[in-house]
Motif scaffolding. Structure first.
Motif, short mmCIF file in Angstrom:
data_model
loop_
_atom_site.label_atom_id
_atom_site.label_comp_id
_atom_site.label_asym_id
_atom_site.label_seq_id
_atom_site.Cartn_x
_atom_site.Cartn_y
_atom_site.Cartn_z
N UNK A 33 0.88 -1.41 0.02
CA UNK A 33 -0.19 -0.04 -0.02
C UNK A 33 0.88 1.28 0.05
N UNK A 34 1.83 1.01 0.30
CA UNK A 34 2.84 2.35 0.51
C UNK A 34 3.45 2.97 -0.83
N UNK A 35 3.50 1.86 -1.82
CA UNK A 35 4.09 2.16 -2.97
C UNK A 35 3.36 2.31 -4.41
N UNK A 36 1.92 2.23 -3.92
CA UNK A 36 0.89 2.59 -4.90
C UNK A 36 1.12 3.97 -5.80
N UNK A 87 9.47 7.10 -2.09
CA UNK A 87 10.72 7.07 -1.10
C UNK A 87 11.05 5.66 -0.81
N UNK A 88 10.41 4.52 -1.33
CA UNK A 88 10.93 3.38 -1.37
C UNK A 88 11.20 2.63 -2.59
N UNK A 89 12.13 1.40 -2.32
CA UNK A 89 12.42 0.64 -3.41
C UNK A 89 11.96 -0.88 -2.90
N UNK A 145 17.13 -0.17 0.56
CA UNK A 145 16.68 -0.32 -0.80
C UNK A 145 17.82 0.35 -1.87
N UNK A 146 18.36 1.58 -1.55
CA UNK A 146 19.16 2.10 -2.39
C UNK A 146 20.60 1.03 -2.50
N UNK A 195 15.34 12.91 0.23
CA UNK A 195 14.64 12.74 -1.24
C UNK A 195 15.16 11.67 -1.80
N UNK A 196 14.30 11.02 -2.53
CA UNK A 196 14.64 9.61 -2.96
C UNK A 196 15.93 9.82 -3.85
#
Length: 222
Positions: A33-36, A87-89, A145-146, A195-196
């Motif tokens: 749900x966080x990356x929709x 801001x997620x991978x 994630x980075x 920032x991403x």
């Protein structure tokens, strides 16, 4: 590089294949749900992926490299969009990205030889460890994630050569710095705003792979 006519056909095929694959993969962003992503982003992501897929086909030095240069934008564009918004991978995309890249590298090695493959493994390992060190030094500014993304992108830079690997590494920081400056100048962020980092990393890697020397002689191992 392929001859003009067959190369144009191959580029068109990769554009369509890349765009359709990205279109079909778009719902993967909604697994968390966080990356929709907004539905209106679906076609732009597909079109951009198709464009980079076509450029990758024209860049490939051998038919066995085409898959490798198609996998990068198929996963990269979608991951960049997700990171830009949330801001997620997510691992749901990063892990398949790594697995399919590994398969594509093995396919490319059948014609390109094993030296570029060794360069890819070395490039991926070094970039992963470098970003891991940065994450330990500044966990607030660099997420795992980075770090995992860096390992995958390092495979591509290492495969192409030293120049591409360095461009992918340094370009990520340059684009990230420019994004931070843009946020400050626009008043949408402060010096403490996070920032991403992923979009800049991916853009740098894609540009390095597409536009720098792709000959096997340029691979990392001497």
């Amino acid at each position: 590089m392929p001859d003009a006519a067959p190369g144009a056909v191959l580029a068109l095929v990769c554009a369509v294949a890349g765009g359709l694959t990205a279109y079909r993969m778009f719902p993967l962003a909604a697994r968390d749900p966080r990356t929709v992503l907004p539905g209106r982003w679906r076609w732009p992501i597909a079109i951009l992926t198709g464009l980079f897929g076509a450029l990758g086909a024209l860049t490939a030095e051998a038919p066995t490299e085409v898959l490798l240069y198609l996998v990068l934008p198929v996963f990269g564009v979608l991951l960049a969009a997700i990171d830009l918004r949330s801001k997620l991978l997510p691992n749901a995309l990063l892990l398949p990205f790594l697995a399919v890249t590994g398969i594509a590298l093995l396919v490319a090695a059948f014609e390109g030889g094993w030296r570029p493959l060794v360069g890819a493994l070395l490039g991926g390992a070094v970039m992963f460890l470098f970003y891991l060190l940065l994450a330990f030094i500044s966990p607030a500014g660099m997420g795992m994630g980075d770090v995992k993304l860096a390992g995958v992108l390092g495979l591509y830079g290492g495969y192409v050569g030293v120049g591409a690997w360095l461009a992918a590494l340094l370009g990520g920081f340059i684009f990230g710095g420019l994004a931070g400056i843009a946020l400050l100048l626009s008043g949408r962020g402060t010096r403490n705003t996070s920032f991403p980092f992923g979009p800049g990393m991916i853009l740098a890697a894609v540009l390095a792979v597409l536009f720098l020397d792709g000959s096997p002689e340029a691979s990392l191992p001497g």
